[in-house]
Each structure stands twice: as C-alpha cells, then as structure tokens.
Design an enzyme around this catalytic site. Structure first.
Site, PDB file in Angstrom:
ATOM      1  N   LYS A  35       0.791  -1.129   0.175  1.00 56.98           N
ATOM      2  CA  LYS A  35       0.070  -0.105  -0.079  1.00 56.98           C
ATOM      3  C   LYS A  35       0.881   1.121  -0.203  1.00 56.98           C
ATOM      4  CE  LYS A  35      -0.479  -0.200   5.054  1.00 56.98           C
ATOM      5  NZ  LYS A  35      -0.963  -0.706   6.187  1.00 56.98           N
ATOM      6  N   ARG A 133     -10.293   0.332  15.294  1.00 51.96           N
ATOM      7  CA  ARG A 133     -10.195   1.243  14.305  1.00 51.96           C
ATOM      8  C   ARG A 133     -11.197   0.648  13.183  1.00 51.96           C
ATOM      9  NH1 ARG A 133      -4.309   1.893  11.119  1.00 51.96           N
ATOM     10  NH2 ARG A 133      -5.034  -0.281  10.719  1.00 51.96           N
ATOM     11  N   TYR A 259      17.743  28.609   9.769  1.00 53.19           N
ATOM     12  CA  TYR A 259      16.787  29.465   9.981  1.00 53.19           C
ATOM     13  C   TYR A 259      16.670  29.264  11.527  1.00 53.19           C
ATOM     14  CZ  TYR A 259      14.729  29.743   5.448  1.00 53.19           C
ATOM     15  OH  TYR A 259      14.779  30.253   4.060  1.00 53.19           O
ATOM     16  N   MET A 307      13.703  23.823   3.331  1.00 52.67           N
ATOM     17  CA  MET A 307      12.824  23.342   2.312  1.00 52.67           C
ATOM     18  C   MET A 307      13.727  22.553   1.435  1.00 52.67           C
ATOM     19  SD  MET A 307      10.431  25.315  -0.394  1.00 52.67           S
ATOM     20  CE  MET A 307       9.290  25.631   0.707  1.00 52.67           C
TER      21      MET A 307
HETATM   22  C1  LIG Z   1      -0.165  -1.778   6.835  1.00 53.52           C
HETATM   23  C2  LIG Z   1      -1.003  -2.905   7.317  1.00 53.52           C
HETATM   24  C3  LIG Z   1      -0.303  -4.024   7.149  1.00 53.52           C
HETATM   25  C4  LIG Z   1       1.326  -4.139   7.164  1.00 53.52           C
HETATM   26  O1  LIG Z   1       1.705  -3.592   8.529  1.00 53.52           O
HETATM   27  P1  LIG Z   1       3.379  -3.383   8.747  1.00 53.52           P
HETATM   28  O2  LIG Z   1       3.323  -2.897  10.359  1.00 53.52           O
HETATM   29  O3  LIG Z   1       3.995  -2.481   7.820  1.00 53.52           O
HETATM   30  O4  LIG Z   1       3.901  -4.649   8.727  1.00 53.52           O
HETATM   31  C5  LIG Z   1      -0.872  -5.231   7.861  1.00 53.52           C
HETATM   32  N1  LIG Z   1      -2.196  -5.474   7.814  1.00 53.52           N
HETATM   33  C6  LIG Z   1      -2.872  -4.277   7.769  1.00 53.52           C
HETATM   34  C7  LIG Z   1      -4.217  -4.445   7.811  1.00 53.52           C
HETATM   35  C8  LIG Z   1      -2.375  -3.104   7.262  1.00 53.52           C
HETATM   36  O5  LIG Z   1      -3.272  -2.165   7.239  1.00 53.52           O
END
Ligand SMILES: *Cc1c(COP(=O)(O)O)cnc(C)c1O
Length: 361
Positions: A35, A133, A259, A307
């Site tokens: 993802k 969640r 800065y 930046m």
């Molecule tokens: C992102 C995610 C993972 C992978 O998690 P990592 O901590 O990056 O290994 C697995 N399952 C779900 C549902 C996720 O959203």
C-alpha cells in the site's frame, strides 16, 4: 520531480526481506503489503520484484489496485480497507480483487449490488479484536460468517477471517496476546483461514502466524521494534535516499547556522550543505545531531532542516576530502531510516512514504 535528491530501490533487499518473513512463518502464505505506493518504493516496481516470492499482494484501497493491474500485475490483490461505494465493487469485480468487509455500511452495499454476471467476491471478514479502528465486534463473527457464506455475491470457499494488532511492536505489552485470544475465541470452530500478523507479528509473535501473514515495513528493511535494529532482525535496506553536497565552507566559533539560528558553532569548523530538505521528504523535525552518512562515515545535521537544504558537520574529515558533488546518504545501506526517524520523533514508515512518494510525483 526534477530535484537533486534521489531515491534508489534495491530489488535484492526487497526479495531478501520477503524471504525472511517466509522463513519466520514457514507454514503461512504471504500477502506482501505494498500500500501507499509500497511505502514509497513504487508499488508496480515492487510488485514486479516480489512477484515470484509473494503468494499475493495487499493495498489499502481499490485505486491502488487499479495501478497494479494497469502495470500487468495479475496476482490476487487484497484491498485492506475494502470498498467504499458501488463503483469500488464494480471495479473489484472486473479486476478480480479480494475485498475486506469491516462494517455494516459495506454489508448494505454488498446486499444491494447488482451485476449482470454471476461474479462472487473473495472476501475477508475483519474483526476488531482491540485496535478499535476497523472491524466488526468479535461476538458477530459467527453470524457474519454464516450470512456471508450463503450470500449470492460471495464466494463461500474463500472467506478469510482477519484482524489487526495495535501494539505488536511492544514485545512486553500483553495487549497483543489478548487480541490473539479475543480473535481466536471469535473465530471458534469456523472452518475458514485466518490472517493476523503484520511485520511485528511475523517477527515477534509466533502464535499470530496462522494461515496468512501480512508483512509491510519489514519488506522495506525497517524494524518495527524501537529496541531492535534492522541488523538484529537480518533485514536489508530497500531504499537509498541520497543527495549531493553543493557547498563546503568554514565557519567561525560563535557563528549560527540556518533558520532561527538554532545551532551555534562551538569552535571554528567546516560544514557541508546538502541539497535535500523537507520538500524532498526529509523530515523537517529531524533534530540537531541527526545522523547523515557522508564519505564513508556518519556525521550529523546542524541547525534546522530547510525546504531544499540541510547543513552537516564536515569537520571530522581529512582536509579537503569533502567536496562539492560528493553524494551524502540521508538513509540507506549505511544508515537506517529507523535512526533518522527516531531523531525526528517519527517512524520509518512515515519518512519512507514521504521521500519515496515525493520522488515519484
Ligand atoms: C499496513 C498493514 C499491514 C502491514 O503492517 P506493517 O506494520 O507495515 O507490517 C498489515 N495489515 C494491515 C491491515 C495493514 O493496514
């Protein structure tokens, strides 16, 4: 984006890290989580690199899967957040995506879905075992399984029961054992495959391995644990983030840098300016002293991140050995993104996504 900072992805490291996950959970099948554009590594490229090793792939949402299908990735893809509307269901049907159901709104969409074909969706049923969640309450697991296994739009033979950890990166936190227990109890004797483990589960919680593992961050060579390094876990850097030195100069004792003049030279010293800043995805909150790899050794960030630039200490090098055009590694094979993230009070997940995805845009 045409800028000096650059990302390089290391295919052999991605493959090594996925093989590590498979070794640790030899009886499970593997969903490689790609993802967020594979945490900044490029989702289509990463899928190609891992194609032979991963059993299947996972992304968050339907549009991410469309990118993969357009790139010719024909393996099963799981949508971890499932579908949001009827359009998602139509695309999932066309592209043969595995969906996740986690709330009643989605059940309504599924009940009302009409298609000209007799397509049946492959589905995960997501149970909330304590993360609060996404997911159905554990006491609904059995009835949902029964309902969905008889549903006209659902393939009853491929249902998977799934949950997600909140605290598996803390190995002494008993919330994880509790989540496993709540989930196993919810599943009872249902004859369906189970999917629990993220990277921390794969690496630290053997009883979570079950039928499917879902490693993400470990594929990219970062440790999910604060007190274990990637070397401790035998993971390799999948990304190098590098940028050139564009100036080397001397400052006097008492000169302040950058800065807000937040850092002042305690003595006469040499500094180097590197063409990489928060516009490139380098974390702006990286503190004074954040490690940077330059010319074979670790040096440190001085003053605030700008930046487009950072300033680093070039004092502990042989005279004239740091030059304009030298390439600094912000993180990569020598310096783990975990160390940089810690110095910026964040996690490697965030800085990998930011830097990688800015490069790609
Ligand atoms: C992102 C995610 C993972 C992978 O998690 P990592 O901590 O990056 O290994 C697995 N399952 C779900 C549902 C996720 O959203």
């Amino acid at each position: 984006m045409r800028r000096s900072a650059r990302i390089t992805v290391h295919p052999e490291a991605l493959q090594h890290n996925l093989n590590r996950a498979k070794q640790l959970a030899p009886n499970a099948k593997t969903l490689a989580v790609i993802k967020a554009n594979a945490y900044g590594h490029g989702s289509a490229d990463t899928a190609g690199i891992l194609y032979q090793i991963a059993d299947e792939f996972a992304v968050s949402c339907v549009p991410e899967a469309v990118v993969l299908r357009n790139a010719g990735i024909d393996k099963p893809i799981t949508i971890l957040q499932g579908f949001q509307n009827d359009g998602d269901l139509h695309i999932a049907e066309q592209l043969k995506l595995r969906l996740t159901v986690h709330d009643d709104n989605q059940l309504g969409l599924l009940d009302n879905y009409s298609s000209a074909s007799t397509h049946r969706f492959d589905l995960n049923i997501k149970i909330d075992s304590g993360m609060h969640r996404l997911g159905f309450q554990p006491n609904r697991c059995k009835s949902l399984y029964q309902k969905l296994s008889k549903h006209a739009q659902v393939n009853p033979d491929t249902l998977i029961l799934m949950t997600h950890f909140s605290s598996a990166d803390e190995l002494d936190n008993d919330a994880t054992s509790k989540q496993i227990e709540v989930f196993n109890q919810a599943c009872g004797n249902i004859k369906a495959e189970k999917s629990i483990a993220n990277s921390a589960g794969v690496l630290g919680w053997e009883s979570s391995h079950t039928d499917w593992i879902r490693p993400g961050i470990m594929l990219y060579g970062s440790s999910p644990f604060a007190d274990k390094s990637r070397e401790d876990l035998d993971l390799k850097a999948a990304m190098s983030f590098e940028a050139p030195v564009i100036s080397v100069h001397s400052l006097k004792k008492g000169d302040s840098i950058g800065y807000a003049a937040s850092w002042t030279c305690p003595k006469d010293m040499q500094v180097a300016v590197i063409a990489c800043g928060y516009a490139d995805g380098y974390p702006r909150h990286a503190a004074n002293g954040t490690p940077v790899w330059l010319n074979g050794q670790e040096t440190q960030l001085l003053g605030r991140v700008s930046m487009d630039m950072i300033v680093v200490d070039a004092n502990n090098y042989p005279e004239n050995s740091v030059r304009v055009g030298d390439i600094a590694e912000l993180w990569g094979k020598h310096l783990s993104p975990d160390k940089v993230a810690t110095a910026a009070e964040t996690i490697a997940y965030e800085i990998l996504c930011n830097a990688g995805n800015l490069r790609a845009s």
